[in-house]
Design a protein around this motif. Structure first.
Motif, PDB file in Angstrom:
ATOM      1  N   LEU A  21       0.844  -1.195   0.000  1.00 18.39           N
ATOM      2  CA  LEU A  21       0.000   0.000   0.000  1.00 18.39           C
ATOM      3  C   LEU A  21       0.878   1.243   0.000  1.00 18.39           C
ATOM      4  O   LEU A  21       1.923   1.258   0.638  1.00 18.39           O
ATOM      5  CB  LEU A  21      -0.900   0.028   1.236  1.00 18.39           C
ATOM      6  CG  LEU A  21      -1.984  -1.029   1.312  1.00 18.39           C
ATOM      7  CD1 LEU A  21      -2.689  -0.951   2.664  1.00 18.39           C
ATOM      8  CD2 LEU A  21      -2.974  -0.868   0.189  1.00 18.39           C
ATOM      9  N   ARG A  48      -1.402   1.818 -10.696  1.00 20.43           N
ATOM     10  CA  ARG A  48      -2.093   0.830  -9.857  1.00 20.43           C
ATOM     11  C   ARG A  48      -3.462   1.331  -9.409  1.00 20.43           C
ATOM     12  O   ARG A  48      -3.636   2.499  -9.114  1.00 20.43           O
ATOM     13  CB  ARG A  48      -1.273   0.531  -8.591  1.00 20.43           C
ATOM     14  CG  ARG A  48      -0.085  -0.345  -8.857  1.00 20.43           C
ATOM     15  CD  ARG A  48       0.583  -0.846  -7.586  1.00 20.43           C
ATOM     16  NE  ARG A  48      -0.338  -1.627  -6.799  1.00 20.43           N
ATOM     17  CZ  ARG A  48      -0.498  -1.482  -5.476  1.00 20.43           C
ATOM     18  NH1 ARG A  48       0.207  -0.597  -4.813  1.00 20.43           N
ATOM     19  NH2 ARG A  48      -1.343  -2.236  -4.820  1.00 20.43           N
ATOM     20  N   VAL A  50      -6.253   1.265  -6.507  1.00 18.46           N
ATOM     21  CA  VAL A  50      -6.204   1.104  -5.051  1.00 18.46           C
ATOM     22  C   VAL A  50      -7.589   1.404  -4.481  1.00 18.46           C
ATOM     23  O   VAL A  50      -8.207   2.405  -4.835  1.00 18.46           O
ATOM     24  CB  VAL A  50      -5.179   2.088  -4.416  1.00 18.46           C
ATOM     25  CG1 VAL A  50      -5.110   1.921  -2.912  1.00 18.46           C
ATOM     26  CG2 VAL A  50      -3.801   1.928  -5.051  1.00 18.46           C
ATOM     27  N   ARG A 114      -7.795  -2.190   3.836  1.00 24.75           N
ATOM     28  CA  ARG A 114      -7.788  -1.180   2.771  1.00 24.75           C
ATOM     29  C   ARG A 114      -6.916   0.001   3.176  1.00 24.75           C
ATOM     30  O   ARG A 114      -6.722   0.260   4.360  1.00 24.75           O
ATOM     31  CB  ARG A 114      -9.207  -0.653   2.516  1.00 24.75           C
ATOM     32  CG  ARG A 114     -10.165  -1.674   1.997  1.00 24.75           C
ATOM     33  CD  ARG A 114     -11.563  -1.128   2.006  1.00 24.75           C
ATOM     34  NE  ARG A 114     -12.022  -0.979   3.385  1.00 24.75           N
ATOM     35  CZ  ARG A 114     -13.254  -0.688   3.735  1.00 24.75           C
ATOM     36  NH1 ARG A 114     -14.158  -0.465   2.826  1.00 24.75           N
ATOM     37  NH2 ARG A 114     -13.590  -0.584   5.000  1.00 24.75           N
TER      38      ARG A 114
END
Length: 176
Positions: A21, A48, A50, A114
């Motif tokens: 992350l 990316r 996310v 997350r």
């Protein structure tokens, strides 16, 4: 050998070692608003995608879940009443964020793994604060820092019955 591999993984610029992350702010395009407090973004530098949980806010549930059932029992309402508010919060988020380029400021990892982040719409509009001040979100209960940052905005939305606060009794329950 393992130590060298670990060092090379943790030295990746802008990435957290455990979940890959981002740990530094990055520019992104909003790809999709999932609900009032969760979005998918595309990092403009890496490409990316996310999933981001917005730091410091909580909106009424839009989808069936255990949390929705708990909230409905706790607030003595049917789940559909909460889902209706959740859909309205999502629509407000969609209108403000859809396809915009934003600054994503990572704050850690959320409960489900997350990315937990602030979203800033250039030049300096804090999306979380906007959602609270316009009555579409509560302050996330377990976040004392968010209470300090967003508390005045929440009290203002409540006082002026903005957004979802027209449902005062239900919002008071959901936000406590």
């Amino acid at each position: 050998m393992i130590a060298a591999l670990w060092l090379s993984l943790t030295a990746s610029p802008g990435l957290a070692s455990d979940e890959n992350l981002p740990i530094r702010p990055f520019r992104a395009r909003i790809l999709r608003v999932v609900d009032g407090d969760t979005v998918w973004v595309k990092n403009l530098a890496s490409g990316r995608r996310v999933k981001v949980r917005i730091w410091g806010i909580d909106t009424p549930e839009k989808f069936p879940s255990r949390k929705l059932s708990r909230d409905a029992r706790r607030c003595h309402v049917d789940a559909e009443s909460i889902r209706r508010l959740g859909r309205e919060a999502s629509l407000a988020a969609m209108r403000l964020l859809d396809r915009r380029v934003v600054e994503v400021i990572p704050e850690g990892r959320g409960y489900y793994g997350r990315l937990l982040a602030r979203i800033v719409i250039p030049p300096d509009l804090d999306f979380g604060k906007w959602m609270i001040e316009n009555g579409y979100a509560c302050i996330y209960r377990r976040n004392r820092e968010a209470e300090a940052v967003y508390g005045p905005a929440l009290r203002q939305a409540e006082t002026h019955a903005r957004g979802l606060w027209r449902e005062t009794r239900l919002m008071m329950c959901l936000c406590r």
